[in-house]
Design a protein around this motif. Structure first.
Motif, mmCIF file in Angstrom:
data_model
loop_
_atom_site.group_PDB
_atom_site.id
_atom_site.type_symbol
_atom_site.label_atom_id
_atom_site.label_comp_id
_atom_site.label_asym_id
_atom_site.label_seq_id
_atom_site.Cartn_x
_atom_site.Cartn_y
_atom_site.Cartn_z
ATOM 1 N N GLU A 1 0.785 -1.017 -0.078
ATOM 2 C CA GLU A 1 0.203 -0.031 0.072
ATOM 3 C C GLU A 1 0.760 1.373 -0.197
ATOM 4 O O GLU A 1 1.840 1.346 0.882
ATOM 5 C CB GLU A 1 -0.769 -0.037 1.356
ATOM 6 C CG GLU A 1 -1.759 1.081 1.152
ATOM 7 C CD GLU A 1 -2.753 1.136 2.482
ATOM 8 O OE1 GLU A 1 -3.675 0.520 2.411
ATOM 9 O OE2 GLU A 1 -2.498 1.853 3.371
ATOM 10 N N GLN B 1 0.520 5.717 0.081
ATOM 11 C CA GLN B 1 -0.325 6.729 0.230
ATOM 12 C C GLN B 1 -0.001 8.084 -0.254
ATOM 13 O O GLN B 1 1.286 8.305 -0.192
ATOM 14 C CB GLN B 1 -0.779 6.974 1.909
ATOM 15 C CG GLN B 1 -1.422 8.118 2.161
ATOM 16 C CD GLN B 1 -1.894 8.099 3.742
ATOM 17 O OE1 GLN B 1 -2.049 6.974 4.425
ATOM 18 N NE2 GLN B 1 -2.113 9.451 4.430
ATOM 19 N N ARG C 1 -4.774 -0.921 -7.646
ATOM 20 C CA ARG C 1 -6.389 -0.596 -6.866
ATOM 21 C C ARG C 1 -6.347 0.206 -6.065
ATOM 22 O O ARG C 1 -5.590 0.556 -5.258
ATOM 23 C CB ARG C 1 -6.901 -2.053 -6.668
ATOM 24 C CG ARG C 1 -6.280 -2.864 -5.542
ATOM 25 C CD ARG C 1 -7.028 -4.034 -5.167
ATOM 26 N NE ARG C 1 -6.551 -4.517 -3.873
ATOM 27 C CZ ARG C 1 -6.983 -5.686 -3.420
ATOM 28 N NH1 ARG C 1 -7.859 -6.501 -3.823
ATOM 29 N NH2 ARG C 1 -6.414 -6.033 -2.221
ATOM 30 N N ARG D 1 -7.638 2.003 -2.662
ATOM 31 C CA ARG D 1 -8.324 1.493 -1.305
ATOM 32 C C ARG D 1 -9.023 2.771 -0.691
ATOM 33 O O ARG D 1 -10.163 2.437 -0.129
ATOM 34 C CB ARG D 1 -7.155 1.149 -0.494
ATOM 35 C CG ARG D 1 -6.261 -0.232 -0.966
ATOM 36 C CD ARG D 1 -5.485 -0.572 -0.109
ATOM 37 N NE ARG D 1 -5.762 -1.038 1.225
ATOM 38 C CZ ARG D 1 -5.859 -2.002 1.632
ATOM 39 N NH1 ARG D 1 -6.165 -3.158 0.833
ATOM 40 N NH2 ARG D 1 -6.600 -2.132 2.936
ATOM 41 N N VAL D 2 -8.545 3.729 -0.866
ATOM 42 C CA VAL D 2 -9.364 5.041 -0.495
ATOM 43 C C VAL D 2 -8.940 6.316 -1.403
ATOM 44 O O VAL D 2 -7.933 6.321 -1.873
ATOM 45 C CB VAL D 2 -8.569 5.209 0.972
ATOM 46 C CG1 VAL D 2 -9.071 6.764 1.460
ATOM 47 C CG2 VAL D 2 -8.845 4.111 2.154
ATOM 48 N N LYS E 1 -4.955 6.160 -1.127
ATOM 49 C CA LYS E 1 -4.420 5.109 -0.930
ATOM 50 C C LYS E 1 -4.579 3.944 -2.074
ATOM 51 O O LYS E 1 -5.480 3.716 -2.406
ATOM 52 C CB LYS E 1 -4.703 4.485 0.313
ATOM 53 C CG LYS E 1 -4.602 5.348 1.603
ATOM 54 C CD LYS E 1 -4.854 4.980 3.069
ATOM 55 C CE LYS E 1 -4.654 5.547 3.929
ATOM 56 N NZ LYS E 1 -5.040 5.140 5.410
ATOM 57 N N GLN F 1 -3.224 0.098 -3.736
ATOM 58 C CA GLN F 1 -2.326 -1.002 -3.447
ATOM 59 C C GLN F 1 -1.766 -1.439 -4.880
ATOM 60 O O GLN F 1 -2.528 -1.833 -5.945
ATOM 61 C CB GLN F 1 -3.472 -2.266 -3.297
ATOM 62 C CG GLN F 1 -3.097 -3.508 -2.762
ATOM 63 C CD GLN F 1 -2.620 -3.697 -1.370
ATOM 64 O OE1 GLN F 1 -3.221 -3.197 -0.486
ATOM 65 N NE2 GLN F 1 -1.436 -4.598 -1.063
#
Length: 517
Positions: free
Chosen positions: A433, A435, A462, A464-465, A483, A485
């Motif tokens: 991950e 950010q 992908r 996430r956030v 965020k 991935q």
């Protein structure tokens, strides 16, 4: 002074060879770009012959400090005695600069040799190496004019080394560089080629001139070219460039990548990539001459790619099937506190915005980034690559305007990225991950309704956030927290994000490229 012009940097500041073709013609024909283009075309029809050095072994063996001890005498500045608004000062040959450039002055349309006496230079500790010289030979020159004060002529542009040049506007410090042409900077069958300006023609300005025109002949093993530059100094210094470029007939291997309007800069570290010096902390939060590549496509899309300092060479590009309206390497962050360097003043380094004149057709903007351990090396290059090259011996004609900008730099009209921060807070990230905190600002973001983030993670990540929050006290600044991935760290990852409200796009597109690990 010379350290400002890249002495000690990598081959990006190669010394210029000299091989000239001087045809016999009418002494009354006015010199112009077409005159020079005909000479460049003739050179392209002949095999490349590397010229011999213009200096002996003693001058070539000067130490770094000995060469720096050579000073041009300001009282010898060309055009000073005539009281003209522009003056020329010169750099001596010596050390790495083993080839001289041929200098001509254009007066009333006619060429005149520009000859410097040996007394033009104070050779200092290097004097024994030039004791026998009957004339001074120049490796390059700089142009001075009243840029910041009416009573003092500042340096505004310098041509020195291969086809490199750099300029400043008022209140700016030298930063990134430009050059005439990039040849196989990436993707070529052999090493990168550095063609050189081997001769210059400088038009004598009028006493009330607000611009200065000069011409340059470009020569290299596989290319030749004729260039015209019109310099207009100011808060934003503009340089109009017209060129006729020829691929040399029979030259091998064929040119793979021909880069037009190339720019070269340095990015050591920034908010998206904090850096260390040989393992030790650097007191400066950021160190860079530019922090991103900005592009406006012919379709009206604005793109922003933050620069990085990768571990290995990393090449990305933006395909523009309908052409490009502008591109440039920008220094958007203008705050002293971002750099904390009162000597280097990275906050005052210029941005350069390239505006094509005429239709350049289809092509791509290519960005090369490679590693640098410190700020003494340029490690970024950006340029336009046309989709179609001319046949050897046939001209590739193009023109553009360069804008060397300070605080008043080119931005998208709606909203733009102010900063891209990479890193976590207290929360432990999942494996793979990453950010990002991306700050957008601009008048299009005003209003109470929050903008919507639109994120495309590509095929190797992908989301996430993806959330948007207003920044305190700033109604036109919003932060996108993203965020992602990463699926396969051994492959590159390209992310894209912008802000919108309903059907309306509000911001430029932030496009971040992560190299393979």
């Amino acid at each position: 002074m010379l350290a400002l012009f890249g002495i000690g940097r990598r081959a990006l500041w190669a010394a210029a060879p000299m091989a000239l073709l001087w045809p016999h013609g009418s002494a009354h024909a006015a010199f112009d770009l077409e005159t020079l283009a005909s000479r460049a075309r003739a050179l392209a029809a002949a095999p490349w012959r590397a010229p011999p050095p213009a200096i002996d072994a003693r001058a070539a063996a000067l130490s770094y400090d000995e060469y720096r001890d050579i000073r041009f005498r300001t009282e010898a500045s060309w055009w000073r005695d005539a009281g003209l608004p522009y003056e020329l000062q010169f750099f001596s040959v010596g050390r790495r600069f083993t080839h001289a450039v041929r200098l001509q002055e254009i007066v009333d349309g006619q060429e005149r040799p520009l000859v410097l006496p040996p007394s033009a230079f104070n050779y200092g500790r290097a004097a024994p190496a030039f004791a026998a010289a009957t004339t001074a030979q120049a490796a390059g020159f700089r142009i001075h004019t009243a840029l910041n004060r009416k009573d003092y002529k500042d340096e505004v542009i310098v041509f020195l080394g291969a086809s490199y040049f750099r300029a400043v506007g008022s209140g700016q410090h030298y930063g990134l560089s430009a050059r005439a042409l990039a040849v196989d900077t990436a993707g070529g069958a052999g090493p990168e080629e550095f063609p050189s300006f081997t001769a210059f023609w400088l038009e004598r300005p009028a006493k009330d001139a607000r611009s200065l025109t000069l011409y340059a002949l470009l020569e290299g093993p596989r290319v030749t070219g004729a260039y015209r530059f019109e310099l207009r100094p100011g808060t934003t210094t503009e340089v109009d460039v017209q060129a006729r470029v020829f691929l040399r007939v029979g030259a091998q291997p064929p040119v793979t990548t021909l880069g037009i309007a190339p720019l070269t800069t340095m990015f050591l570290g920034g908010e998206n990539q904090p850096h260390r010096l040989e393992g030790d902390p650097d007191f400066r939060p950021e160190v860079h001459d530019s922090d991103g590549l900005q592009i406006e496509s012919a379709d009206g899309e604005w793109l922003w790619r933050p620069l990085i300092n990768p571990r290995h060479a990393f090449v990305t590009s933006f395909q523009m099937p309908r052409g490009v309206r502008g591109f440039g390497l920008m220094q958007r962050d203008r705050r002293f506190t971002s750099y904390e360097d009162p000597e280097a003043r990275y906050d005052q380094r210029p941005s350069v915005w390239i505006v094509p004149r005429g239709d350049w057709g289809a092509g791509r903007v290519e960005l090369l980034q490679f590693d640098t351990p410190d700020e003494t090396n340029d490690n970024i290059a950006a340029y336009w690559v046309p989709a179609v090259y001319p046949k050897p011996g046939e001209p590739l004609a193009f023109a553009y305007t360069m804008r060397w900008q300070g605080d008043d730099l080119q931005r998208p009209p709606g909203a733009w990225v102010e900063q891209s921060r990479v890193g976590r807070s207290y929360e432990q990230p999942a494996p793979g991950e990453v950010q990002f905190n991306i700050d957008f600002a601009g008048p299009a973001l005003a209003g109470e309704a929050p903008p919507e983030p639109v994120v495309n993670p590509g095929d190797n990540a992908r989301v996430r956030v993806a959330t948007v929050h207003p920044l305190p006290g700033e109604p036109t600044r919003w932060r996108l927290t993203l965020k992602i991935q990463r699926l396969d760290a051994s492959k590159p990852t390209e992310l894209r994000a912008f802000l919108r409200r309903g059907p309306d796009t509000l911001s430029e597109t932030w496009t971040y490229a992560m190299p393979p690990r």
